[in-house]
Design a protein around this motif. Sequence first.
Motif, PDB file in Angstrom:
ATOM      1  N   MET A   1       0.817  -1.221   0.000  1.00 19.14           N
ATOM      2  CA  MET A   1       0.000   0.000   0.000  1.00 19.14           C
ATOM      3  C   MET A   1       0.852   1.273   0.000  1.00 19.14           C
ATOM      4  SD  MET A   1      -3.411   0.844   0.550  1.00 19.14           S
ATOM      5  CE  MET A   1      -4.155  -0.341   1.696  1.00 19.14           C
ATOM      6  N   ASP A   2       0.714   2.051  -1.079  1.00 20.76           N
ATOM      7  CA  ASP A   2       1.304   3.388  -1.078  1.00 20.76           C
ATOM      8  C   ASP A   2       0.587   4.225  -0.024  1.00 20.76           C
ATOM      9  OD1 ASP A   2       2.722   5.673  -1.783  1.00 20.76           O
ATOM     10  OD2 ASP A   2       1.367   6.180  -3.418  1.00 20.76           O
ATOM     11  N   ILE A   3       1.335   5.010   0.721  1.00 24.59           N
ATOM     12  CA  ILE A   3       0.731   5.707   1.854  1.00 24.59           C
ATOM     13  C   ILE A   3      -0.020   6.969   1.435  1.00 24.59           C
ATOM     14  CG2 ILE A   3       2.658   7.215   2.486  1.00 24.59           C
ATOM     15  CD1 ILE A   3       2.132   6.253   5.408  1.00 24.59           C
ATOM     16  N   ARG A   4       0.412   7.612   0.352  1.00 18.76           N
ATOM     17  CA  ARG A   4      -0.212   8.864  -0.068  1.00 18.76           C
ATOM     18  C   ARG A   4      -0.816   8.687  -1.454  1.00 18.76           C
ATOM     19  NH1 ARG A   4       3.616  13.772   2.226  1.00 18.76           N
ATOM     20  NH2 ARG A   4       4.192  12.764   4.172  1.00 18.76           N
ATOM     21  N   MET A   5      -2.136   8.616  -1.485  1.00 17.94           N
ATOM     22  CA  MET A   5      -2.868   8.483  -2.746  1.00 17.94           C
ATOM     23  C   MET A   5      -4.053   9.438  -2.721  1.00 17.94           C
ATOM     24  SD  MET A   5      -2.832   4.342  -3.421  1.00 17.94           S
ATOM     25  CE  MET A   5      -3.339   3.891  -1.751  1.00 17.94           C
ATOM     26  N   PRO A   6      -4.522   9.879  -3.881  1.00 18.01           N
ATOM     27  CA  PRO A   6      -5.674  10.787  -3.923  1.00 18.01           C
ATOM     28  C   PRO A   6      -6.940  10.079  -3.463  1.00 18.01           C
ATOM     29  CG  PRO A   6      -5.111  10.020  -6.134  1.00 18.01           C
ATOM     30  CD  PRO A   6      -4.007   9.563  -5.226  1.00 18.01           C
ATOM     31  N   GLY A   7      -7.891  10.877  -2.986  1.00 17.55           N
ATOM     32  CA  GLY A   7      -9.129  10.278  -2.498  1.00 17.55           C
ATOM     33  C   GLY A   7      -8.883   9.590  -1.178  1.00 17.55           C
ATOM     34  N   THR A   8      -9.216   8.319  -1.107  1.00 15.23           N
ATOM     35  CA  THR A   8      -8.977   7.535   0.105  1.00 15.23           C
ATOM     36  C   THR A   8      -7.493   7.213   0.198  1.00 15.23           C
ATOM     37  OG1 THR A   8     -11.173   6.534  -0.063  1.00 15.23           O
ATOM     38  CG2 THR A   8      -9.577   5.433   1.355  1.00 15.23           C
ATOM     39  N   SER A   9      -6.841   7.683   1.246  1.00 23.90           N
ATOM     40  CA  SER A   9      -5.392   7.511   1.374  1.00 23.90           C
ATOM     41  C   SER A   9      -5.033   6.094   1.794  1.00 23.90           C
ATOM     42  CB  SER A   9      -4.839   8.488   2.414  1.00 23.90           C
ATOM     43  OG  SER A   9      -5.266   8.102   3.718  1.00 23.90           O
ATOM     44  N   GLY A  10      -3.745   5.798   1.752  1.00 20.62           N
ATOM     45  CA  GLY A  10      -3.277   4.500   2.204  1.00 20.62           C
ATOM     46  C   GLY A  10      -3.534   4.279   3.685  1.00 20.62           C
ATOM     47  N   VAL A  11      -3.447   5.351   4.475  1.00 22.81           N
ATOM     48  CA  VAL A  11      -3.727   5.249   5.914  1.00 22.81           C
ATOM     49  C   VAL A  11      -5.185   4.881   6.140  1.00 22.81           C
ATOM     50  CG1 VAL A  11      -3.836   6.501   8.095  1.00 22.81           C
ATOM     51  CG2 VAL A  11      -1.909   6.880   6.542  1.00 22.81           C
ATOM     52  N   GLU A  12      -6.088   5.568   5.450  1.00 25.13           N
ATOM     53  CA  GLU A  12      -7.519   5.288   5.602  1.00 25.13           C
ATOM     54  C   GLU A  12      -7.858   3.886   5.134  1.00 25.13           C
ATOM     55  OE1 GLU A  12      -9.508   9.687   4.941  1.00 25.13           O
ATOM     56  OE2 GLU A  12      -8.603   8.679   3.214  1.00 25.13           O
ATOM     57  N   ALA A  13      -7.274   3.471   4.021  1.00 27.95           N
ATOM     58  CA  ALA A  13      -7.528   2.125   3.508  1.00 27.95           C
ATOM     59  C   ALA A  13      -6.994   1.059   4.457  1.00 27.95           C
ATOM     60  CB  ALA A  13      -6.886   1.965   2.133  1.00 27.95           C
ATOM     61  N   THR A  14      -5.853   1.324   5.074  1.00 28.13           N
ATOM     62  CA  THR A  14      -5.295   0.392   6.055  1.00 28.13           C
ATOM     63  C   THR A  14      -6.251   0.200   7.221  1.00 28.13           C
ATOM     64  OG1 THR A  14      -3.012   0.945   5.487  1.00 28.13           O
ATOM     65  CG2 THR A  14      -3.391  -0.005   7.669  1.00 28.13           C
ATOM     66  N   ALA A  15      -6.802   1.307   7.718  1.00 27.66           N
ATOM     67  CA  ALA A  15      -7.758   1.226   8.824  1.00 27.66           C
ATOM     68  C   ALA A  15      -9.010   0.464   8.416  1.00 27.66           C
ATOM     69  CB  ALA A  15      -8.123   2.631   9.302  1.00 27.66           C
ATOM     70  N   MET A  16      -9.479   0.678   7.207  1.00 31.91           N
ATOM     71  CA  MET A  16     -10.670  -0.014   6.710  1.00 31.91           C
ATOM     72  C   MET A  16     -10.434  -1.524   6.644  1.00 31.91           C
ATOM     73  SD  MET A  16     -11.524   2.797   3.755  1.00 31.91           S
ATOM     74  CE  MET A  16     -12.686   1.812   2.810  1.00 31.91           C
ATOM     75  N   ILE A  17      -9.253  -1.909   6.177  1.00 32.62           N
ATOM     76  CA  ILE A  17      -8.914  -3.334   6.094  1.00 32.62           C
ATOM     77  C   ILE A  17      -8.764  -3.933   7.483  1.00 32.62           C
ATOM     78  CG2 ILE A  17      -7.086  -4.952   5.409  1.00 32.62           C
ATOM     79  CD1 ILE A  17      -6.631  -3.123   2.944  1.00 32.62           C
ATOM     80  N   ALA A  18      -8.044  -3.239   8.352  1.00 34.90           N
ATOM     81  CA  ALA A  18      -7.791  -3.754   9.703  1.00 34.90           C
ATOM     82  C   ALA A  18      -9.075  -3.884  10.512  1.00 34.90           C
ATOM     83  CB  ALA A  18      -6.799  -2.848  10.438  1.00 34.90           C
TER      84      ALA A  18
END
Length: 224
Positions: free
Chosen positions: A54-71
């Motif tokens: 996961m790239d940490i900085r992406m437009p829209g939903t960031s890598g941080v937000e996506a990580t939290a969603m998965i976790a």
Amino acid sequence: MSIRVVVADDQALFRQTLALLIGSEEDMEVVAEAADGEQAFQAALEHRPDVVLMDIRMPGTSGVEATAMIADHPDLTDVHVLILTTFEVDEHVAQAIRAGASGFIGKGIRAEDLLDAVRTVAGGSSLLSPIATSALISRFLSTPSRADSTSGIFGQLTPRELEVVTLVAMGMSNDEIAAELVISAVTAKTHVNRAMTKLDVRDRAQLVVLAYQCGLVVPGRSVD
């Protein structure tokens, strides 16, 4: 069985290069690519990969937000997130580790080291860049004002489990812990797993963060 990987990065050329590299390995396959965090999350739901790179900085939903969603998703407990970042000592990296990432690597890493990192995380171990972890914890993760860990959240651990968690937080592997405590690596792993179960953490990365945040280990201080 192949290690199933989702590659998430908003730069198409870089993402495709990573996918080609990972896909060329006999023990790995890329099951999906994603250009932002939402796509990465949906790909995780659809394919149930072993690892999301996961790239940490992406437009829209960031890598941080996506990580939290998965976790946080109950069906994705076996999906491990490996953060790929340009800046290893960064508040966003700290947020991703707090959110549930199993580790992070810098984008300047060698190809063979990246592949080893994917294998490490897929195997259930954490991967925290040795050079950056101490500075990261010191700047962003440690909260020394928290109550005494041994009488608080860590009070439910046995003395041996507490000792093992301390060594994990210092960056030791199971083999190194075994050598330090004169026990077998299997026994060391058992203690680590029991501690993680009692403390309700996903993996070793979360165990390390918890140990620092609760003051069990203080950055820059050795353990006697």
